[in-house]
Design a protein around this motif. Structure first.
Motif: not given
Lengths: 326, 501
Positions: B109-110, B115
């Motif tokens: 993820t960011r 994720d």
């Protein structure tokens, strides 16, 4: 059969905990009271903090025997800085944590660069850290700690004891690390098969080194909490703690051959160990005898692990070149 | 056909005592399924280990897509696009399907966290594209072998593998699973992926391969389009060597059966195995790796239980439930892998020889170096173990002398029946001849010997009778006079003529 075995293997800790609670409730009316349960949580929380670090090393396929000594050393160092050198509480705590981290990284370096098996590496640092503690304290407790410090061990926020809060924060952090970061996945991969993990581009050495560093750091945190709770740093504190931490991890489903282990399981395992201690006190078992019973529980924990993994009548595994099916 | 994907030329590799590969050349084109065949010891494994970067080569050059490359280690090979699917699969049993597929390149993820949803989706997409029906969340340890193999192929392809090297991929698969695997391989071929397919089962090679390369004794015998050769021609090229090793056979078998085995069955492993061995007879047990020969030996020796069957020793029915039972009945097992299964490498020669006979040597339970020397020295002399020093740790002995030490240990117990599993594996030629002479001598002394061997010359040269096993059954028995390499191999491989291209 396999499903049942998987189930038992996963939940053996929870089942043991329920059985213990049931037995203690029947044996003494003083067990199932809100204040006693809070007490159990308090007794388990410091062990849980240390055991979570242990779980990380066990997942990686190693072990950390030095945690009990590191607990004593960081506790003594933190207390000594405050009492003898009049350091501020925050600074002393930071140095204490750094000392724990350093001992852990030393373990990691011995395992990675010294190529010692974790058992030997951490057995050595176990002796070293205990010796450092005795030298530093000259064998005497360090007491007279500032209240801002002992609050960590004896205070509470909204009725929840500080050690329990710290433990919950640590558990949340480790859980995040294990379940939601690439690092955690890589740790499980290392424990499942170092060479295979390496083949997939996992930085095996870095992970193993960090695991011992974190175990040392958490042992340091445990030492600080314990010192705060006891109002003094005892040079002989934490002897045998490594066994309890291993027992907690294994009861919680960690496998000593690596690759398995979880935060939730270890918390349950620590609760089991805490419940045992609490129950034995309630039943007024003398403390010398308690050691024997804890040893028996440890055998039970590890024995159960083996039994559930391989079954009672597993064939002797004379090595044979296996072709195909595993 | 355009430019080859991989070209290995003049590859040589020597191990102590043996030239495993001698100037072998191999070319594989994109979209080609290339069969690699040869007897045990022909050099197939060595070649694929070099291509996979697992061992260095002594000489020769490797070109990948036209460029010369040095394959430094297995990780490098994988980055290039060479994936090896071994029999022991390289998947982590404690992780899930998705985790195994994406290990080392997990979607993040960011915030740098895993994720998990993207991971599952990517895994699902990879599996779906290959038409594999696997649950991304399933722990790999719980999957059957065939599915794990598919998963490993899926992972290799998702890492953009251009060449799949498959080492005996079908040996643990059922017919249906093989069918499924071949469908998948044909699909990959259509996408331009190359496959190097190593198999003992010629019929499979003829079903699936476009070209075939034959190795023999480390030499490249030839590479042919599959349509231009016949299975029997391939067998001839695999075997066709001079019988260079000399076998001197002086023992003659008696008439009295020492060991009789009737209908021995271990479900899923071997079925209805029946044979007998007479006094002074050497019976060779031939067959491909995985045919069940070692398993029969293990069961005879009480290492594995059997489901049915009868064993008689000198006419008396016996039950063998453990190695101790077998030893008491006068049996000895000289196992396939002497380092892992027989020798205590760090211990002295005298201890290794005497360890099974200690109660006899030390009646009061007390041992002394002198007593062990006295017990072991006759054996050392008798078998000519060199150097003849009882105190030397066995790890310092050569392979041949180590094997003699194992044999010496059993001879101290004066067994009636010797089971020898690959008695000369990994031993140099001179020592081989010595072991063979020793076996001949033991037979002359009246011992019954069951020899498992994957080396045809050995089987043909030293056996009085040859039993051939295939897929857990004894499929043929040949007398010494009627046995030829072709006949043994044809029986061992089976179905050659029935299903030839």
């Amino acid at each position: 059969m396999r499903g049942l075995r998987d189930f038992l293997g996963r939940w053996s800790g929870g089942l043991v905990l329920l059985a213990l609670w049931l037995a203690l409730t029947l044996m003494t009316p003083r067990f199932l009271t809100p204040s006693n349960l809070l007490n159990v949580a308090l007794q388990s929380s410091i062990l849980a903090v240390v055991a979570l670090g242990m779980t990380l090393t066990i997942i990686s396929g190693g072990i950390d025997l030095s945690v009990g000594s590191v607990v004593a050393f960081t506790g003594a160092l933190t207390a000594g800085l405050m009492v003898r050198n009049s350091w501020p509480v925050g600074g002393a705590i930071l140095v204490g944590l750094a000392a724990g981290l350093a001992m852990g990284l030393l373990n990691g370096a011995l395992v990675i660069y010294g190529r010692l098996v974790p058992f030997i590496a951490t057995l050595s640092t176990m002796a070293i850290a205990r010796g450092l503690t005795l030298v530093y304290t000259r064998g005497y407790p360090i007491s007279g700690l500032p209240e801002a410090f002992t609050f960590l061990g004896t205070g509470d926020v909204l009725g929840i004891p500080m050690p329990v809060l710290v433990m919950m924060a640590v558990a949340a952090g480790i859980s995040l690390l294990l379940n939601h970061t690439p690092w955690g996945l890589h740790l499980y991969a290392v424990g499942g098969g170092e060479d295979l993990a390496w083949l997939s581009g996992v930085r095996v050495k870095r992970i193993k080194g960090l695991v011992y560093g974190m175990s040392g750091l958490l042992a340091g945190l445990g030492g600080i909490l314990l010192t705060a709770r006891l109002w003094s740093a005892q040079p002989n504190v934490g002897i045998g703690l490594e066994l309890e931490a291993i027992a907690a991890s294994v009861l919680g489903g960690a496998s000593l051959s690596g690759g398995y282990g979880s935060v939730r399981g270890t918390l349950v395992g620590a609760l089991v160990m805490g419940t045992v201690g609490n129950g034995l006190n309630l039943l007024e078992v003398p403390s010398y005898h308690q050691q024997i019973i804890k040893g028996l529980i440890f055998i039970l924990a590890v024995g159960l692990d083996q039994l559930l993994k391989t079954g009672p009548l597993s064939a002797r595994s004379i090595p044979m070149r296996r072709r195909g099916a595993s | 056909m355009g430019e080859p994907l991989l070209r290995a030329e003049g590859i040589s590799k020597a191990f102590p005592g043996v030239q495993a590969l001698d100037r072998v050349t191999l070319e594989i084109f994109p979209g080609e399924i290339h069969g690699l065949v040869g007897e045990n010891g022909a050099g197939k494994s060595t070649l694929i280990r070099i291509l996979a970067g697992a061992i260095p080569r002594d000489a020769g050059r490797i070109f990948w897509q036209g460029q010369p490359v040095e394959i430094a280690d297995p990780r490098h090979a994988r980055r290039l696009g060479i994936a090896v699917i071994h029999q022991e699969l390289s998947l982590l049993p404690n992780l899930t399907v998705a985790q195994n597929l994406l290990l080392g390149r997990e979607p993040r993820t960011r915030w740098g966290l895993l994720d998990r949803r993207a991971m599952e989706q990517q895994a699902w997409r990879i599996l779906h594209e290959l038409g594999l029906d696997l649950d991304p969340q399933a722990p790999v340890g719980s999957l059957p072998f065939a599915q794990r193999q598919m998963l490993e192929i899926a992972r290799a392809l998702s890492e953009n593998a251009r060449l799949l090297i498959m080492d005996e991929p079908t040996s643990a698969l059922s017919d249906r699973e093989i069918h499924r695997l071949f469908e998948l391989l044909r699909d990959l071929k259509a996408r331009g992926v190359a496959v190097l397919f190593i198999s003992h089962r010629l019929e499979e090679i003829f079903q699936i391969a476009d070209r075939i390369t034959i190795l023999r004794d480390g030499h490249h015998i030839g590479t042919f389009p599959i349509t231009e050769v016949t299975p029997s021609a391939v067998v001839r090229m695999m075997v066709g060597r001079e019988m260079s090793e000399m076998f001197v056979k002086t023992a003659t078998a008696g008439t009295e059966a020492i060991l009789e085995v009737r209908d021995l069955t271990r479900e899923g492993v071997f079925y209805g195995v029946s044979f007998e061995i007479r006094r002074g007879e050497i019976v060779g047990l031939a067959g491909l790796v995985g045919a069940g020969r070692t398993e029969v030996a293990r069961a005879l020796f009480g290492l594995d239980p059997v489901d049915r069957g009868e064993i008689r020793i000198e006419g008396k029915a016996v039950r063998i439930r453990s190695p101790l039972d077998a030893i008491r009945l006068g049996m000895a097992l000289i196992p396939e892998d002497r380092k892992a299964q027989a020798l205590f490498l760090s211990m002295a020669l005298r201890s290794n020889i005497t360890i099974a006979a200690l109660p006899r040597i030390a009646p009061l339970g007390l041992l002394s170096g002198r007593r062990l020397d006295a017990a072991s020295q006759p054996c050392i002399r008798h078998l000519d173990i060199r150097p003849p020093r009882p105190g030397i740790p066995v790890r310092h002995l050569s392979g041949g002398n180590q094997q003699k030490a194992v044999i010496a240990r059993w001879l101290l117990l004066q067994p009636r029946i010797l089971i020898m599993d690959e008695p000369t594996r990994g031993i140099d030629v001179a020592a081989k001849a010595e072991i063979h002479a020793l076996m001949d001598r033991l037979a002359r002394e009246g011992k019954a010997i069951l020899m498992i061997s994957s080396e045809l010359p050995e089987i043909l040269g030293i056996s009085d009778r040859i039993l051939v096993m295939r897929e857990g059954r004894i499929v043929g028995e040949l007398k010494r006079e009627e046995a030829t390499a072709d006949r043994v191999l044809a029986l061992a491989m089976g179905g050659l003529h029935a299903r030839a291209a």
